[in-house]
Design a protein around this motif. Structure first.
Motif, short mmCIF file in Angstrom:
data_model
loop_
_atom_site.label_atom_id
_atom_site.label_comp_id
_atom_site.label_asym_id
_atom_site.label_seq_id
_atom_site.Cartn_x
_atom_site.Cartn_y
_atom_site.Cartn_z
N ALA A 1 0.84 -1.20 0.00
CA ALA A 1 0.00 0.00 0.00
C ALA A 1 0.88 1.25 0.00
O ALA A 1 1.94 1.28 0.62
N ALA A 2 0.40 2.28 -0.71
CA ALA A 2 1.04 3.59 -0.72
C ALA A 2 0.00 4.63 -0.37
O ALA A 2 -1.08 4.67 -0.99
N MET B 1 3.40 -4.42 3.34
CA MET B 1 4.32 -3.30 3.27
C MET B 1 3.49 -2.06 3.02
O MET B 1 2.74 -2.00 2.05
N MET B 2 3.56 -1.07 3.92
CA MET B 2 2.85 0.19 3.73
C MET B 2 3.86 1.33 3.67
O MET B 2 4.68 1.50 4.56
N ALA B 3 3.78 2.10 2.59
CA ALA B 3 4.58 3.32 2.46
C ALA B 3 3.67 4.50 2.76
O ALA B 3 2.63 4.68 2.11
N PHE B 4 4.06 5.29 3.75
CA PHE B 4 3.28 6.47 4.13
C PHE B 4 4.10 7.69 3.77
O PHE B 4 5.21 7.89 4.27
N TYR B 5 3.54 8.52 2.88
CA TYR B 5 4.22 9.70 2.36
C TYR B 5 3.48 10.96 2.81
O TYR B 5 2.66 11.51 2.06
N PRO B 6 3.72 11.45 4.02
CA PRO B 6 3.03 12.66 4.48
C PRO B 6 3.45 13.89 3.69
O PRO B 6 4.51 13.91 3.06
N THR B 7 2.63 14.91 3.74
CA THR B 7 2.91 16.15 3.01
C THR B 7 3.67 17.16 3.85
O THR B 7 4.07 18.21 3.35
N LEU B 8 3.85 16.90 5.12
CA LEU B 8 4.54 17.81 6.04
C LEU B 8 5.96 17.35 6.30
O LEU B 8 6.26 16.15 6.15
N PRO B 9 6.84 18.31 6.69
CA PRO B 9 6.62 19.74 6.93
C PRO B 9 6.83 20.66 5.72
O PRO B 9 7.05 21.85 5.88
N HIS B 10 6.78 20.11 4.53
CA HIS B 10 6.84 20.90 3.28
C HIS B 10 5.73 21.95 3.27
O HIS B 10 4.71 21.82 3.94
N TYR B 11 5.96 23.01 2.47
CA TYR B 11 4.87 23.96 2.23
C TYR B 11 3.65 23.22 1.69
O TYR B 11 3.79 22.23 1.00
N PRO B 12 2.44 23.72 1.98
CA PRO B 12 2.07 24.89 2.76
C PRO B 12 2.19 24.64 4.27
O PRO B 12 1.85 23.57 4.75
#
Length: 480
Positions: A113-114, A242-253
């Motif tokens: 999973a992604a 297998m789980m890949a977790f790709y958070p959006t932080l701490p990148h902008y915004p």
């Protein structure tokens, strides 16, 4: 030394969770920076339960190439992307014939999973009779929305790169289009538009799904990750995942949600790091609640160093700690990142390793751990560091050298304590990006990181033999 997985009597290979933060700096991990202004209790706790690497690197100082390296075990400059990053409408970067880690794990019996930021390009469905894509599709100005059928399937993406389940954003949360894609279908077509946002939020205007807000993205991604873990617990308990977790932080915004606002001493940027840390905590709590923690390897790291334009210095916080430079730069602050591994019963709790590793190495390491076969020619830039994790090679290096790459395509090679760069400037965000070569002058830089970890004393002219050796080694790696 901890027990091996085999000696613990496990009935199946371990689950794998990889968390790849977005622009999380070396000094943003509180246990790694005694002067940090940002609390990260969940990541600190994970480090106390596992191994923290102090010399871990991304293959590039920007995000798309690092993500490519994680999935393929290849340096991204071997692909069409030799500088910069992809954008929200870019075509897929991973060629179909290139083996990916999730595909290798699928063949080994894993459910994959992604969830989160994709940023590796997508093949969008096209409107009937639409014109060819604009030539500037891989730039901020490339906007083919008039040609895209957002009601149709996404033809290539994570669901064709080895992931059984996927719930992703096309790219960074400051790049249109803003929409979720589940298993190759857009959840809600982006029929609305948002305007540009000023800093500290900062996103580019463009198509957005009705009802979607930038602030709502991280809670939704965290929810999706936890729901996948619960679903797997209920329906596939005999199958590893297998789980890949790709958070959006701490990148902008930089827009932390209300529960996290004011929780750091570093403004909106720091509050975003706190929210990211809380998401890690939610995933760890779900693994415990579902009884899966004991047999799950958890890796938490970042796609590059921190972007220092978030105002961190004004709060007395050094996001990249003592390292020179920042995101995009060829210096250590651009590519040396936090890296934590917890593997209960195998990795001794509270250990710290100075082994030099690269993000591309996750591929070979995971394959080594689970006994998966890497196809011939696959993951050419990946070296297993399993022996570091289980203590077999404690105090020794498993890699001969690592190649670094800046945003503008400047190369560097690290071999032992030596680091050679092929340019005179930073190659990234920090000025000067480029410095003109003078007649008969140096064409690059050479630092001895053992004696000079802050990269302040250039030894290019003093060590010509080392310069020549490293230049030959870099040329050999690039030519493979």
């Amino acid at each position: 030394m901890a027990q091996s997985a085999e000696n613990r009597g496990l009935t199946r290979p371990p689950n794998i969770v990889v968390v790849l933060a977005d622009d999380w700096g070396y000094g943003d991990l509180a246990c790694q920076n005694p002067d940090s202004r940002i609390p990260t209790p969940f990541c600190d706790g994970l480090a106390n339960q596992g191994m923290r690497f102090t010399d871990a690197h991304t293959g590039s100082a920007v995000c798309t190439p690092t993500r490519y390296g994680l999935l393929t075990g290849r340096y991204a400059w071997r692909s069409r992307l030799t500088r910069g990053v992809l954008w929200g409408y870019s075509a897929p970067l991973i060629d179909p014939e290139v083996p990916t880690l999730p595909a290798v794990l699928q063949r080994a019996g894993y459910r994959t999973a992604a969830i989160g930021k994709w940023h590796l390009g997508l093949e969008w469905a096209r409107r009937v009779g639409s014109a060819p894509w604009p030539e500037n599709i891989d730039t901020p100005d490339g906007d083919p929305t008039a040609h895209i059928d957002f009601t149709g399937p996404v033809l290539r993406g994570p669901h064709t790169a080895g992931y059984d389940r996927s719930f992703v954003l096309p790219a960074s949360l400051d790049m249109a289009p803003y929409c979720f894609i589940r298993d190759g279908r857009i959840v809600t077509p982006p029929t609305d538009r948002c305007d540009d946002s000023p800093r500290p939020q900062y996103w580019r205007g463009g198509p957005i799904s009705p009802g979607l807000t930038h602030a709502s993205v991280m809670p939704r991604l965290t929810q999706e990750a936890c729901e996948f873990l619960w679903d797997h617990h209920r329906t596939a308990t005999d199958q590893p995942f297998m789980m890949a977790f790709y958070p959006t932080l701490p990148h902008y915004p930089h827009i932390a949600n209300l529960p996290y606002q004011g929780k750091s001493g570093c403004g909106a940027y720091g509050d975003g790091v706190v929210e990211f840390d809380s998401s890690v905590g939610a995933i760890l709590a779900t693994l415990e609640a579902t009884g899966q923690a004991e047999n799950t390897i958890v890796i938490v790291t970042s796609d590059n160093g921190a972007d220092l334009s978030g105002g961190q210095a004004g709060f007395g916080h050094a996001s990249n700690s003592w390292l020179r430079g920042q995101k995009a730069d060829i210096h250590e602050g651009g590519h040396r990142v936090p890296f934590i591994v917890r593997w209960p019963g195998v990795v001794d709790a509270g250990t710290v390793s100075d082994a030099t590793i690269c993000m591309t190495d996750i591929f070979a390491t995971v394959a080594d751990v689970v006994g998966a076969t890497i196809p011939k020619g696959g993951a050419p830039d990946s070296v297993s560091f399993r022996s570091v994790l289980d203590g077999a090679s404690a105090g020794t290096q498993v890699r001969g050298s690592v190649v670094h790459h800046s945003m503008d395509g400047t190369f560097a090679i690290r071999s032992g304590p030596w680091k050679l760069s092929t340019g005179l400037g930073t190659g990234g965000f920090t000025a000067p990006r480029t410095i003109q070569v003078t007649p008969n002058g140096p064409t690059g830089t050479l630092f001895h990181l053992g004696d000079d970890p802050r990269e302040t004393h250039d030894l290019w002219s003093e060590w010509p033999g080392e310069v020549e050796r490293l230049r030959r080694e870099l040329a050999d790696i690039r030519g493979r």
